[in-house]
Design a protein around this motif. Structure first.
Motif, short mmCIF file in Angstrom:
data_model
loop_
_atom_site.label_atom_id
_atom_site.label_comp_id
_atom_site.label_asym_id
_atom_site.label_seq_id
_atom_site.Cartn_x
_atom_site.Cartn_y
_atom_site.Cartn_z
N ARG A 57 2.69 9.52 9.60
CA ARG A 57 3.03 10.87 10.08
C ARG A 57 3.87 11.55 9.00
NH1 ARG A 57 4.37 11.28 15.03
NH2 ARG A 57 3.91 9.17 15.71
N THR A 187 8.02 -1.93 0.82
CA THR A 187 8.91 -1.41 1.87
C THR A 187 9.30 0.03 1.56
OG1 THR A 187 10.75 -2.47 0.71
CG2 THR A 187 9.87 -3.65 2.62
N SER A 190 5.56 4.37 3.41
CA SER A 190 4.35 3.98 4.15
C SER A 190 4.63 2.72 4.95
CB SER A 190 3.18 3.74 3.19
OG SER A 190 2.93 4.88 2.41
N THR A 211 12.44 -4.18 -3.12
CA THR A 211 13.64 -3.33 -3.10
C THR A 211 13.83 -2.85 -1.67
OG1 THR A 211 13.03 -2.56 -5.32
CG2 THR A 211 14.75 -1.33 -4.17
N LYS A 330 15.23 7.13 -4.57
CA LYS A 330 13.83 7.00 -4.14
C LYS A 330 13.76 7.84 -2.88
CE LYS A 330 13.35 2.32 -5.84
NZ LYS A 330 12.38 1.24 -5.90
P1 NAP Z 1 6.46 3.69 -2.50
O1 NAP Z 1 7.56 4.49 -1.93
O2 NAP Z 1 6.24 3.72 -3.96
O3 NAP Z 1 6.70 2.20 -2.01
C1 NAP Z 1 5.94 1.17 -2.55
C2 NAP Z 1 6.56 -0.16 -2.16
O4 NAP Z 1 5.79 -1.20 -2.71
C3 NAP Z 1 7.97 -0.32 -2.70
O5 NAP Z 1 8.74 -1.03 -1.78
C4 NAP Z 1 7.73 -1.11 -3.97
O6 NAP Z 1 8.83 -1.86 -4.40
C5 NAP Z 1 6.62 -2.02 -3.52
N1 NAP Z 1 5.83 -2.50 -4.64
C6 NAP Z 1 5.09 -1.76 -5.51
N2 NAP Z 1 4.51 -2.57 -6.41
C7 NAP Z 1 4.91 -3.83 -6.11
C8 NAP Z 1 4.66 -5.09 -6.71
N3 NAP Z 1 3.90 -5.23 -7.79
N4 NAP Z 1 5.23 -6.17 -6.13
C9 NAP Z 1 6.00 -6.04 -5.06
N5 NAP Z 1 6.29 -4.88 -4.44
C10 NAP Z 1 5.75 -3.78 -4.99
O7 NAP Z 1 5.06 4.04 -1.82
P2 NAP Z 1 4.78 4.64 -0.36
O8 NAP Z 1 5.57 3.91 0.63
O9 NAP Z 1 3.32 4.69 -0.19
O10 NAP Z 1 5.35 6.11 -0.45
C11 NAP Z 1 5.12 6.92 -1.61
C12 NAP Z 1 5.50 8.34 -1.31
O11 NAP Z 1 4.51 8.92 -0.46
C13 NAP Z 1 6.80 8.50 -0.56
O12 NAP Z 1 7.92 8.43 -1.40
C14 NAP Z 1 6.59 9.85 0.07
O13 NAP Z 1 6.80 10.87 -0.86
C15 NAP Z 1 5.12 9.81 0.43
N6 NAP Z 1 4.99 9.29 1.80
C16 NAP Z 1 5.53 10.00 2.81
C17 NAP Z 1 5.44 9.53 4.08
C18 NAP Z 1 6.04 10.26 5.19
O14 NAP Z 1 6.98 9.80 5.77
N7 NAP Z 1 5.52 11.39 5.51
C19 NAP Z 1 4.80 8.34 4.36
C20 NAP Z 1 4.26 7.64 3.32
C21 NAP Z 1 4.35 8.11 2.04
P3 NAP Z 1 9.88 -1.23 -5.46
O15 NAP Z 1 10.65 -0.20 -4.68
O16 NAP Z 1 10.67 -2.39 -5.91
O17 NAP Z 1 9.05 -0.59 -6.55
#
Ligand code: NAP
Length: 536
Positions: A57, A187, A190, A211, A330
């Protein structure tokens, strides 16, 4: 490489049928341009088409995260919840496509392969993977800042016997985790949304955390109809006030205009508590320097860690869930029961920072600390953000200049909108603009309107092309960097910096100066006849 002659000619080729592509198409048609959207997916909606993981969402309130360009649309559309869920956002995108008669201008299931600028005709030749090609005067990249999923190169991934899902590429058929042992890697936002729901379905859930994440409660619920009526009584005024806010939203709750360091401990606690109760990003506005000053930031970070300790019963788990980096560095996650999920007996948290993943096995995975078995694997590992999608294309500007060469040290552009050497190419909500720091629909509408005005200007002055000058690009890169240096955003390994992708150049990509200043800047450039751009 000699290109086959393009099969079709259009005025504007738009890449992506998310919110940006839909509005760009509508706007272009309103100007009498022959425009076409290429969309890789079989449906419109962009982000909201692909990110259909459980719990997906928006993290900006629905009354704000929606188009403002059409009064009848914003009056008639009715959101069901304070934060709209993904299926409703997808219905909204489809409604917009139908309402404005956009479908016949969108080629679905058509993935762009590349585009080459053709000097003699001063036009782009755009190729699709299908082999079809188009000649277009303008090329608009509406492909989104978060559209290329990050699939880390885990050794042994293909050996895993069960299904592997990525949050950003979730299947369209229902996924049933009941009676299954599920693992989630990651974490971020998403994962924070998906984990509470998966935990309720699965027999066991193991979360692999590199993290720890800060998350503020969404306090989501049905949309308050009185609030809706109040907003709709002056929707245009509300939108205009939001556009003057730093993030393009939140005018009903402006940031407290004082420093956290000027408040007493009791005043701070009260301010944080009040904003925690409101939920979402509100807490980051409890004082005016929480994202600017590391000392102030540490105070709110500790407040949130206190909340984690109060929610999570097992002290070791609470400790592991407590982030140590600056908060907001972040993107702050907005959650519904994330921390409390770790009180469930079927959920366990594994630290892969201390004991990294060594390989995925047929039955699960192995870290340097032990073996883990599960039936299904969810990768919530984010995106190759802001540049990933363009860097995967065969995109070549003047003299065959490739985007990979142009951006080898990080994305260069002017205002985030134009790139030297890539004439008549516009990028919507990409690097160098306030992009994901803004309510992205506000950012999209602003860019689309600016592009439309720019094209009208070219036509009114008998000009054919516009592109950024290299000097303006260099100055803009420094401007973007300087804006980041005034904040806490350089203090952690975020996707804003490209730090989540191995080998990606470390460059701060979104503009952190706030939407109003950025919009004023763009308006001034237009007013002054597009200074910083080369017009021919
Ligand atoms: P993200 O914030 O980049 O989170 C990725 C997660 O995967 C992090 O915990 C990261 O750890 C971990 N990770 C990545 N590569 C890894 C590896 N090789 N080994 C272990 N762990 C790894 O991605 P996301 O959660 O998809 O969100 C991205 C962005 O999309 C958000 O910041 C936001 O702007 C948007 N989004 C918004 C919403 C919302 O609430 N509307 C929902 C989803 C996404 P590290 O932190 O250590 O890198």
């Amino acid at each position: 490489m000699k290109q086959p002659a393009p099969t079709h000619a259009v005025d504007m080729l738009i890449v992506g049928a998310g919110f940006a592509g839909l509005y760009m198409l509508h706007k272009a048609r309103g100007m009498g341009l022959d425009a076409l959207v290429l969309e890789a997916a079989p449906g419109v909606g962009g982000t909201w088409y692909h990110n259909r993981y459980p719990g997906a969402r928006v993290d900006i309130q629905s009354m704000e995260y929606s188009f403002s360009f059409d009064e009848a649309l914003q009056q008639q559309w009715r959101w069901s919840e304070r934060y709209a869920p993904q299926p409703e956002l997808l219905r909204y995108a489809n409604h917009v496509a139908d309402r404005f008669g956009l479908r016949d201008g969108i080629r679905l299931s058509t993935r762009m392969a590349g585009a080459h600028f053709d000097e003699p005709s001063q036009r782009w030749t755009v190729q699709a993977e299908s082999g079809e090609s188009w000649s277009a005067r303008f090329l608009v990249m509406a492909s989104g800042p978060l559209s290329s999923p990050n699939l880390p190169d885990f050794a042994g991934l293909k050996d895993f016997a069960g299904p592997v899902y990525h949050t950003a590429n979730w299947p369209h058929e229902p996924v049933d985790f009941s009676a299954r042992r599920v693992a989630v890697i990651g974490t971020g936002s998403s994962a924070v949304q998906a984990i509470p729901i998966i935990a309720r379905q699965a027999s066991e859930l193991t979360v692999f955390q590199r993290t720890a994440a800060y998350a503020a409660p969404a306090h989501n619920g049905p949309l308050d109809r009185e609030f809706e009526a109040r907003i709709k009584a002056d929707y245009a005024g509300y939108r205009a006030r939001n556009r003057r806010m730093h993030g393009g939203f939140g005018s009903l709750l402006p940031p407290n205009p004082v420093s956290a360091l000027a408040a007493s401990a009791d005043e701070r606690e009260a301010a944080f508590e009040q904003r925690w109760k409101i939920g979402g990003f509100a807490i980051l506005g409890a004082f005016n320097d929480l994202l600017l000053n590391e000392q102030s930031n540490a105070l709110v970070a500790e407040f949130v860690r206190g909340k984690i300790r109060a929610i999570v019963k097992h002290p070791d788990t609470a400790q592991l869930l407590s982030p140590t980096h600056t908060i907001g560095c972040k993107r702050l996650c907005v959650d519904s029961g994330y921390y409390d999920t770790f009180n469930r007996p079927n959920v366990r948290l594994v630290d892969i920072n201390q004991a990294p993943i060594e390989r995925i096995t047929s039955k699960g995975l192995r870290t340097s600390g032990g073996e883990f078995e599960f039936d299904a694997l969810v990768l919530a590992t984010g995106f190759d953000a802001m540049t990933g999608t363009m860097m995967r294309l065969d995109l070549r500007g003047r003299d065959g200049l490739r985007i990979q060469e142009k951006w080898h040290a990080g994305p260069l552009n002017y205002l985030g909108l134009g790139i030297a050497g890539f004439p008549n190419l516009f990028n919507i909500a990409g690097p160098g603009s306030t992009s994901a720091f803004t309510n992205v629909i506000v950012a999209i509408e602003h860019h689309v309107d600016w592009i439309a005005d720019c094209i009208a200007y070219l036509d009114a002055h008998g000009l054919h092309t516009i592109e950024a000058s290299e000097q303006a690009e260099a100055a803009w890169a420094e401007h973007v960097n300087a804006a980041a240096r005034r904040t806490v955003f350089l203090s952690c390994n975020s996707w804003y910096l490209g730090a989540n992708i191995e080998g990606k150049p470390r460059m701060f990509m979104p503009l952190a100066e706030g939407f109003p200043r950025y919009a004023d800047h763009c308006a001034q450039v237009a007013h002054d006849g597009y200074v910083g751009f080369v017009l021919q």
